[in-house]
Design a protein around this motif. Structure first.
Motif, PDB file in Angstrom:
ATOM      1  N   GLN A  85     -35.371 -11.534  11.032  1.00 57.89           N
ATOM      2  CA  GLN A  85     -36.268 -10.474  11.435  1.00 57.89           C
ATOM      3  C   GLN A  85     -37.701 -10.871  11.084  1.00 57.89           C
ATOM      4  O   GLN A  85     -37.950 -11.433  10.023  1.00 57.89           O
ATOM      5  CB  GLN A  85     -35.911  -9.150  10.762  1.00 57.89           C
TER       6      GLN A  85
ATOM      7  N   ARG B 146     -38.611 -14.752  11.684  1.00 60.35           N
ATOM      8  CA  ARG B 146     -38.505 -14.808  13.127  1.00 60.35           C
ATOM      9  C   ARG B 146     -39.888 -14.797  13.763  1.00 60.35           C
ATOM     10  O   ARG B 146     -40.786 -14.085  13.307  1.00 60.35           O
ATOM     11  CB  ARG B 146     -37.674 -13.634  13.630  1.00 60.35           C
TER      12      ARG B 146
ATOM     13  N   PHE C 203     -42.684 -14.413  17.059  1.00 56.61           N
ATOM     14  CA  PHE C 203     -42.993 -13.353  18.006  1.00 56.61           C
ATOM     15  C   PHE C 203     -42.348 -13.536  19.369  1.00 56.61           C
ATOM     16  O   PHE C 203     -42.569 -12.712  20.264  1.00 56.61           O
ATOM     17  CB  PHE C 203     -44.502 -13.265  18.207  1.00 56.61           C
TER      18      PHE C 203
ATOM     19  N   ASN D 245     -40.819 -13.389  22.720  1.00 51.68           N
ATOM     20  CA  ASN D 245     -40.271 -12.299  23.513  1.00 51.68           C
ATOM     21  C   ASN D 245     -40.541 -10.910  22.939  1.00 51.68           C
ATOM     22  O   ASN D 245     -39.923  -9.936  23.356  1.00 51.68           O
ATOM     23  CB  ASN D 245     -38.771 -12.484  23.759  1.00 51.68           C
ATOM     24  N   TYR D 246     -41.460 -10.828  22.007  1.00 55.51           N
ATOM     25  CA  TYR D 246     -41.885  -9.547  21.448  1.00 55.51           C
ATOM     26  C   TYR D 246     -43.229  -9.141  22.032  1.00 55.51           C
ATOM     27  O   TYR D 246     -44.012  -9.973  22.484  1.00 55.51           O
ATOM     28  CB  TYR D 246     -42.066  -9.647  19.934  1.00 55.51           C
TER      29      TYR D 246
ATOM     30  N   TYR E 260     -48.160  -8.661  24.857  1.00 54.87           N
ATOM     31  CA  TYR E 260     -46.874  -9.326  24.936  1.00 54.87           C
ATOM     32  C   TYR E 260     -47.076 -10.764  24.488  1.00 54.87           C
ATOM     33  O   TYR E 260     -48.125 -11.358  24.747  1.00 54.87           O
ATOM     34  CB  TYR E 260     -46.323  -9.274  26.360  1.00 54.87           C
ATOM     35  N   TRP E 261     -46.108 -11.314  23.815  1.00 58.80           N
ATOM     36  CA  TRP E 261     -46.299 -12.602  23.175  1.00 58.80           C
ATOM     37  C   TRP E 261     -46.781 -13.687  24.123  1.00 58.80           C
ATOM     38  O   TRP E 261     -47.559 -14.557  23.736  1.00 58.80           O
ATOM     39  CB  TRP E 261     -45.025 -13.046  22.458  1.00 58.80           C
TER      40      TRP E 261
ATOM     41  N   VAL F 247     -44.195  -4.820  15.811  1.00 60.65           N
ATOM     42  CA  VAL F 247     -43.610  -5.434  16.996  1.00 60.65           C
ATOM     43  C   VAL F 247     -42.776  -4.439  17.777  1.00 60.65           C
ATOM     44  O   VAL F 247     -42.184  -3.516  17.231  1.00 60.65           O
ATOM     45  CB  VAL F 247     -42.755  -6.671  16.643  1.00 60.65           C
ATOM     46  N   ASP F 248     -42.767  -4.643  19.077  1.00 59.94           N
ATOM     47  CA  ASP F 248     -41.903  -3.920  19.999  1.00 59.94           C
ATOM     48  C   ASP F 248     -41.052  -4.969  20.689  1.00 59.94           C
ATOM     49  O   ASP F 248     -41.568  -5.759  21.476  1.00 59.94           O
ATOM     50  CB  ASP F 248     -42.741  -3.130  20.999  1.00 59.94           C
ATOM     51  N   ARG F 249     -39.788  -4.990  20.393  1.00 61.98           N
ATOM     52  CA  ARG F 249     -38.914  -6.011  20.942  1.00 61.98           C
ATOM     53  C   ARG F 249     -37.985  -5.480  22.029  1.00 61.98           C
ATOM     54  O   ARG F 249     -36.986  -6.112  22.365  1.00 61.98           O
ATOM     55  CB  ARG F 249     -38.100  -6.672  19.836  1.00 61.98           C
ATOM     56  N   SER F 250     -38.346  -4.352  22.596  1.00 58.20           N
ATOM     57  CA  SER F 250     -37.524  -3.738  23.625  1.00 58.20           C
ATOM     58  C   SER F 250     -37.642  -4.439  24.969  1.00 58.20           C
ATOM     59  O   SER F 250     -36.747  -4.328  25.803  1.00 58.20           O
ATOM     60  CB  SER F 250     -37.887  -2.266  23.801  1.00 58.20           C
ATOM     61  N   GLY F 251     -38.742  -5.126  25.189  1.00 61.71           N
ATOM     62  CA  GLY F 251     -39.006  -5.722  26.486  1.00 61.71           C
ATOM     63  C   GLY F 251     -39.691  -4.796  27.459  1.00 61.71           C
ATOM     64  O   GLY F 251     -40.051  -5.218  28.562  1.00 61.71           O
TER      65      GLY F 251
END
Length: 125
Positions: free
Chosen positions: A1, A27, A29, A31-32, A52-53, A98-102
């Motif tokens: 994480q 971890r 960034f 795809n975050y 977005y990364w 971070v927002d990793r939802s896409g």
């Protein structure tokens, strides 16, 4: 994480500039989306900017458009917030998360996680 550490805050006179850094460890960034938020005493955390990364999607709060710029350095795994023309109302603790939802363009703090410890920005008049 991913673990995030904010830095670069300080005391600056109105009209001045600061550059905040959000450095990731663990971890990356990849795809975050990374967001900058700020919180003044007694107020809710508010959205400032997100990226977005890949850099393909960038959003700013209306209050900072034209003054703040978000960017990232993939090699350093770091997201920056360049803040120019600072105003006293910019005074707050600044956080990244971070927002990793896409999902695209999410700006609610409730959608973000892995918050850093924050860095204080104080703008004097």
């Amino acid at each position: 994480q991913v673990q995030l550490v904010e830095s670069g805050g300080g005391l600056v006179q109105a009209g001045g500039s600061l550059r905040l850094s959000c450095a990731a460890s663990g971890r990356t960034f990849a795809n975050y989306a990374v967001g900058w938020f700020r919180q003044a005493p007694g107020k809710e955390r508010e959205f400032v900017a997100r990226i977005y990364w890949t850099g393909s999607s960038i959003n700013y709060a209306d209050s900072v458009k034209g003054r703040f710029t978000i960017s990232r350095d993939s090699a350093k795994n770091t997201v920056y917030l360049q803040m120019n023309s600072l105003k006293p109302e910019d005074t707050a603790v600044y956080f990244c998360a971070v927002d990793r939802s896409g999902a695209s363009a999410r700006t609610s703090a409730r959608n973000f996680e892995s918050w850093g410890q924050g860095t204080q920005v104080t703008v004097s008049s």
